[in-house]
Design an enzyme around this catalytic site. Structure first.
Site, PDB file in Angstrom:
ATOM      1  CG  LEU A  98      17.243  -2.641   9.466  1.00  0.00           C
ATOM      2  CD1 LEU A  98      17.776  -2.676   7.958  1.00  0.00           C
ATOM      3  CD2 LEU A  98      16.315  -3.684   9.722  1.00  0.00           C
ATOM      4  CG  HIS A 157      -4.747  -2.330   8.530  1.00  0.00           C
ATOM      5  ND1 HIS A 157      -4.101  -2.062   7.340  1.00  0.00           N
ATOM      6  CD2 HIS A 157      -6.139  -1.688   8.456  1.00  0.00           C
ATOM      7  CE1 HIS A 157      -5.018  -1.361   6.506  1.00  0.00           C
ATOM      8  NE2 HIS A 157      -6.149  -1.073   7.271  1.00  0.00           N
ATOM      9  CG  ASP A 204      -1.654  -1.947  -1.569  1.00  0.00           C
ATOM     10  OD1 ASP A 204      -2.648  -1.762  -0.586  1.00  0.00           O
ATOM     11  OD2 ASP A 204      -1.988  -1.916  -2.804  1.00  0.00           O
TER      12      ASP A 204
HETATM   13  C1  FPP Z   1      -2.369  -0.780   2.609  1.00  0.00           C
HETATM   14  O1  FPP Z   1      -3.125  -1.635   2.551  1.00  0.00           O
HETATM   15  C2  FPP Z   1      -1.830  -0.670   4.071  1.00  0.00           C
HETATM   16  C3  FPP Z   1      -1.879   0.481   4.915  1.00  0.00           C
HETATM   17  C4  FPP Z   1      -2.469   1.721   4.621  1.00  0.00           C
HETATM   18  C5  FPP Z   1      -1.347   0.577   6.253  1.00  0.00           C
HETATM   19  C6  FPP Z   1      -0.172  -0.259   6.456  1.00  0.00           C
HETATM   20  C7  FPP Z   1       0.289  -0.702   7.832  1.00  0.00           C
HETATM   21  C8  FPP Z   1       0.676  -1.903   8.250  1.00  0.00           C
HETATM   22  C9  FPP Z   1       1.063  -2.981   7.395  1.00  0.00           C
HETATM   23  C10 FPP Z   1       1.107  -1.863   9.647  1.00  0.00           C
HETATM   24  C11 FPP Z   1       1.898  -1.108  10.046  1.00  0.00           C
HETATM   25  C12 FPP Z   1       2.503  -1.455  11.340  1.00  0.00           C
HETATM   26  C13 FPP Z   1       3.346  -0.583  12.066  1.00  0.00           C
HETATM   27  C14 FPP Z   1       4.334  -1.138  12.930  1.00  0.00           C
HETATM   28  C15 FPP Z   1       3.348   0.886  11.691  1.00  0.00           C
HETATM   29  P1  FPP Z   1      -4.788  -1.586   2.247  1.00  0.00           P
HETATM   30  O2  FPP Z   1      -5.557  -1.183   3.366  1.00  0.00           O
HETATM   31  O3  FPP Z   1      -4.866  -0.272   1.299  1.00  0.00           O
HETATM   32  O4  FPP Z   1      -5.174  -2.909   1.626  1.00  0.00           O
HETATM   33  P2  FPP Z   1      -6.085  -2.824   0.147  1.00  0.00           P
HETATM   34  O5  FPP Z   1      -5.566  -2.213  -0.866  1.00  0.00           O
HETATM   35  O6  FPP Z   1      -6.161  -4.347   0.188  1.00  0.00           O
HETATM   36  O7  FPP Z   1      -7.473  -2.223   0.941  1.00  0.00           O
END
Ligand code: FPP
Length: 257
Positions: A147, A53, A36
């Site tokens: 892994l 992201h 997050d």
């Molecule tokens: C939450 O942060 C994050 C997500 C919903 C997406 C997570 C995805 C990645 C880290 C990349 C994934 C990579 C692969 C290879 C599948 P948020 O957007 O809710 O952050 P915020 O709370 O600050 O708005």
């Protein structure tokens, strides 16, 4: 103002903690991560959320390599929840491109490192390009013995539990099962990912203290570790800190130590 200073202090304190030495005897077998804070990481820098992201994707690689090095056997990453479809279409489209982008860049190295890619969630609602990339990665790594890197994609724990209820109800109605057959083991084996042990350690970045519909059944006795750091800032040191904290805890499973 005090909040801003406190938040800055917490982040810097977390980043500057010395890298701990880990005991080889008590490495969590399965670590699950709620990644997050991508959006806030980007906002802080005046960048669009998708840059958060994109940068978060690099942290996925760091976490996977670090998990492998530390000796963790299973790493589950919450990449997209059943609730994330509520986000703006552009952001969803971008998130759906990340698995293939990640795999195009990293799959060869992951194969070299004997990593096995898996996925849990509902594939039927994902775009075909996302599924194609995941399926190819799963196929090419299915015989790897290192892994297990498990992506939770279009995953929601309540839906997972609901589907398991339905399966049980159908089996009861058809006479394939009796009520006595519905044990905790039966339920555990009929959730999406039967091959994984329950997580020993859950990590959540981004400062929120909640589970967000993630592995609610499987996390019943997991140790929880939260950090204010945003996901794009996460790396080997933070994983080592979380594992070190895990090693300091006593797991009692409701009993006495
Ligand atoms: C939450 O942060 C994050 C997500 C919903 C997406 C997570 C995805 C990645 C880290 C990349 C994934 C990579 C692969 C290879 C599948 P948020 O957007 O809710 O952050 P915020 O709370 O600050 O708005």
């Amino acid at each position: 103002m005090i909040n801003i200073i406190q938040s800055w202090w917490n982040k810097n304190k977390a980043q500057k903690l010395p890298v701990p030495t880990l005991s080889k005897d008590n490495i969590p077998r399965h670590v699950a991560i709620i990644m997050d804070g991508n959006g806030r990481w980007a906002n802080r820098r005046g960048l669009p959320r998708i840059v958060g992201h994109q940068t978060g994707m690099k942290a996925v690689k760091r976490a996977a390599l670090a998990a492998d090095e530390i000796g963790i056997e299973y790493l589950t990453m919450y990449a997209f929840s059943t609730e994330n479809w509520k986000r703006p279409k552009d952001e969803v489209d971008f998130l759906m491109r990340l698995p293939e982008e990640f795999l195009a860049m990293e799959l060869e190295e992951l194969i070299e490192k004997n990593v096995r890619i898996q996925m849990m969630g509902h594939p039927e609602e994902l775009p075909s390009h996302t599924i194609a990339a995941m399926e190819e990665a799963m196929r090419r790594t299915e015989n790897n013995t290192g892994l297990v890197l498990n992506f939770a994609l279009n995953y929601g724990s309540r839906r997972e539990i609901k589907e398991t209820f339905k399966e049980a109800a159908e089996a009861l109605a058809s006479g394939a099962l009796t009520p006595a057959d519905i044990t905790e083991e039966w339920i555990g084996e009929h959730l999406y990912h039967t091959a994984l042990p329950d997580p020993d350690l859950l990590i959540r970045t981004g400062g929120e203290l909640r589970l967000s519909n993630f592995m609610l059944w499987q996390l019943a006795y997991s140790e929880l570790w939260f950090t204010d750091l945003y996901w794009p800032e996460f790396g080997r040191d933070q994983l080592a800190q979380a594992v070190a904290e895990y090693q300091r805890r006593t797991r009692r499973y409701g009993g006495l130590s």
